[in-house]
Design a protein around this motif. Structure first.
Motif, PDB file in Angstrom:
ATOM      1  N   LEU A 313      40.105  39.064  41.247  1.00 36.56           N
ATOM      2  CA  LEU A 313      39.888  40.345  40.699  1.00 36.56           C
ATOM      3  C   LEU A 313      39.216  41.136  41.741  1.00 36.56           C
ATOM      4  O   LEU A 313      39.481  42.218  42.018  1.00 36.56           O
ATOM      5  CB  LEU A 313      39.140  40.131  39.232  1.00 36.56           C
ATOM      6  N   MET A 314      38.192  40.390  42.457  1.00 35.92           N
ATOM      7  CA  MET A 314      37.403  41.102  43.474  1.00 35.92           C
ATOM      8  C   MET A 314      38.393  41.740  44.410  1.00 35.92           C
ATOM      9  O   MET A 314      38.081  42.686  45.335  1.00 35.92           O
ATOM     10  CB  MET A 314      36.233  40.154  43.877  1.00 35.92           C
ATOM     11  N   ASN A 315      39.185  40.669  44.986  1.00 34.08           N
ATOM     12  CA  ASN A 315      40.219  41.164  46.050  1.00 34.08           C
ATOM     13  C   ASN A 315      41.050  42.307  45.703  1.00 34.08           C
ATOM     14  O   ASN A 315      41.549  43.223  46.572  1.00 34.08           O
ATOM     15  CB  ASN A 315      41.197  39.954  46.254  1.00 34.08           C
ATOM     16  N   ALA A 316      41.377  42.468  44.321  1.00 31.28           N
ATOM     17  CA  ALA A 316      42.150  43.540  43.916  1.00 31.28           C
ATOM     18  C   ALA A 316      41.406  44.767  43.756  1.00 31.28           C
ATOM     19  O   ALA A 316      42.042  45.566  43.017  1.00 31.28           O
ATOM     20  CB  ALA A 316      42.965  43.018  42.548  1.00 31.28           C
ATOM     21  N   GLY A 317      40.149  44.850  43.804  1.00 32.63           N
ATOM     22  CA  GLY A 317      39.449  46.010  43.686  1.00 32.63           C
ATOM     23  C   GLY A 317      38.720  46.122  42.615  1.00 32.63           C
ATOM     24  O   GLY A 317      38.023  47.293  42.017  1.00 32.63           O
ATOM     25  N   TYR A 318      38.642  45.175  41.489  1.00 29.90           N
ATOM     26  CA  TYR A 318      37.985  45.235  40.208  1.00 29.90           C
ATOM     27  C   TYR A 318      36.611  44.661  40.350  1.00 29.90           C
ATOM     28  O   TYR A 318      36.198  44.511  39.060  1.00 29.90           O
ATOM     29  CB  TYR A 318      38.703  44.554  39.016  1.00 29.90           C
ATOM     30  N   GLY A 319      35.978  44.380  41.160  1.00 25.52           N
ATOM     31  CA  GLY A 319      34.683  43.840  41.368  1.00 25.52           C
ATOM     32  C   GLY A 319      33.585  44.565  40.665  1.00 25.52           C
ATOM     33  O   GLY A 319      32.584  44.164  40.186  1.00 25.52           O
ATOM     34  N   ASN A 320      33.895  45.731  40.909  1.00 27.01           N
ATOM     35  CA  ASN A 320      32.492  46.836  40.336  1.00 27.01           C
ATOM     36  C   ASN A 320      32.676  46.987  39.007  1.00 27.01           C
ATOM     37  O   ASN A 320      31.606  47.493  38.462  1.00 27.01           O
ATOM     38  CB  ASN A 320      32.770  48.179  41.131  1.00 27.01           C
ATOM     39  N   ARG A 321      33.720  46.312  38.176  1.00 25.18           N
ATOM     40  CA  ARG A 321      33.770  46.601  36.761  1.00 25.18           C
ATOM     41  C   ARG A 321      33.823  45.124  36.225  1.00 25.18           C
ATOM     42  O   ARG A 321      33.867  44.994  34.905  1.00 25.18           O
ATOM     43  CB  ARG A 321      34.914  47.465  36.275  1.00 25.18           C
ATOM     44  N   LEU A 322      33.407  44.009  36.849  1.00 30.96           N
ATOM     45  CA  LEU A 322      33.611  42.657  36.591  1.00 30.96           C
ATOM     46  C   LEU A 322      32.329  42.060  36.280  1.00 30.96           C
ATOM     47  O   LEU A 322      31.383  42.201  36.985  1.00 30.96           O
ATOM     48  CB  LEU A 322      34.482  41.886  37.645  1.00 30.96           C
ATOM     49  N   HIS A 323      32.199  41.432  34.740  1.00 32.11           N
ATOM     50  CA  HIS A 323      30.975  40.908  34.563  1.00 32.11           C
ATOM     51  C   HIS A 323      31.497  39.468  34.197  1.00 32.11           C
ATOM     52  O   HIS A 323      32.410  39.186  33.360  1.00 32.11           O
ATOM     53  CB  HIS A 323      30.413  41.676  33.399  1.00 32.11           C
TER      54      HIS A 323
END
Length: 402
Positions: A313-323
């Motif tokens: 998810l972080m590699n796909a660009g979702y890190g800023n909304r991942l908890h």
């Protein structure tokens, strides 16, 4: 030509009459409509006799957003299906009433399949009045255009059995309670089409599911949506996943994403159960989700899957909304928060205690957790944080170290 307008009662408690847009070229249909509307509590916002300038007509109706559109299909400048699809795309919440001078079975079938809500032919009187009355009875909640769109919260289990669905259901009921206090509504949506159990846990009575919404995107408005959802909980509406779904054709994530986007515009909070593990369909839905909560436990397989999901998810660009939510946390875990952060590559956002026996007892009774349990208090605090409401005092926050 003067519009037919029935003035709204000026008393403060009065409800605004439904608005009507009329696009009719046939003189016969025009006379029938004027007669049927006479004396009704409606407000006509547009009357157009010339249907030749089709795109401007659709644009004008879209800008006015009437509750009901009366469309003459006898003299359309475009194909019937194209006309109805254009109206549905421009006015997803409007009741579209197709009018014809006669009732031909093929025409009726084509109109309904294209997405019209009603098909009427002369004499219109009582039938048109009943259609408008039905629309008035299910008019959507007033939209506050000054209010930003609602937030969508997605719950994803690192692997099956981590408790993501249980957390989503309890969180949604808490957000529903907050919504009811604010005269708003929240939604719990089960998008796990393969093993969704939200309907079972929440005792959903509606026979319809999110699959019905996906298969009828062309006619998805609030009147249709209200027939799909279950509203048994204060401030909370629920749309379940199908039971025992064996798809002949895979459901595209784009379609589920459109359903989520529709929900965003009508609910303060939308809680989405995404099931377990990542898939191509899940990835497509994530574009419509504001906050992604990855639920894991301290079991080694769960942590392994959670680590893989975090990296993906972080590699796909979702890190800023991942908890990350650590569920079933023991009072004295074998690892520290720093060690977990090194394992997962992301800090733990929320830690929920292990309350197995309370959950077991509640589910055996066919209920959710009662308010007094340790886990329900922690989920309530979590919900208050999500909602931006103050956490109740006197309740000790759960600590990773007991």
């Amino acid at each position: 030509m003067a519009s037919l307008i029935v003035e709204q009662d000026s008393t403060p408690a009065a409800i605004a009459p439904p608005t009507v847009g009329i696009a009719i070229g046939s003189s016969v249909l025009w006379d029938h409509v004027q007669e049927a509307l006479r004396g009704l509590s409606v407000r006509v916002v547009m009357e157009q006799r010339d249907l030749c300038n089709w795109p401007p007509l659709v644009d004008r109706l879209q800008s006015l957003r009437p509750d009901v559109v009366l469309l003459d299909i006898t003299g359309l400048p475009v194909a019937l299906e194209e006309a109805v699809h254009a109206m549905r795309a421009a006015l997803p919440e409007t009741m579209l009433v197709a009018l014809d001078t006669s009732a031909q079975p093929d025409t009726i079938l084509a109109v309904v399949r294209a997405g019209a809500n009603e098909f009427l032919y002369p004499p219109l009187g009582a039938n048109l009045q009943k259609a408008i009355a039905r629309r008035a009875a299910i008019r959507p909640r007033p939209r506050d255009d000054s209010r930003p769109p609602g937030k969508v919260l997605g719950f994803l289990a690192a692997k099956g059995g981590c408790g993501a669905t249980t957390i989503a259901c309890h969180l949604a009921t808490e957000l529903g309670r907050v919504s009811a206090q604010r005269a708003e509504h929240s939604l719990l949506a089960d998008l796990d089409l393969h093993s969704g159990i939200v309907g079972f846990l929440m005792k959903v009575k509606s026979p319809y599911t999110v699959l019905d919404a996906v298969q009828n995107l062309h006619r998805l408005d609030l009147s249709y949506w209200n027939a799909l959802i279950s509203a048994e909980w204060p401030g909370l509406e629920i749309i379940a996943a199908p039971s025992g779904y064996l798809p002949k054709d895979p459901v595209a994530g784009e379609s589920l994403g459109k359903v989520v986007n529709f929900a965003r515009s009508h609910y303060a909070w939308t809680v989405v159960d995404l099931g377990a593990g990542l898939s191509l369909s899940t990835f497509t839905i994530l574009d419509e989700i504001d906050e992604i909560y990855l639920v894991t436990t301290l079991e080694v397989p769960s942590l392994h899957q959670a680590k893989q999901a975090v990296q993906t998810l972080m590699n796909a660009g979702y890190g800023n909304r991942l908890h990350v939510i650590l569920n079933r946390t023991p009072q004295r875990p074998d690892v520290t928060s720093e060690e977990l952060e090194r394992i997962l590559g992301l800090p733990i956002d929320t830690m929920l205690p292990n309350d197995y026996y309370a959950l077991y007892d509640a589910f055996c009774k066919g209920k959710l957790l009662p308010p007094g349990t340790h886990l329900s208090r922690q989920i309530s605090n979590f919900a208050m944080r999500v909602a931006g409401a103050p956490v109740e005092k006197g309740k000790r926050r759960f600590s990773l170290f007991g």
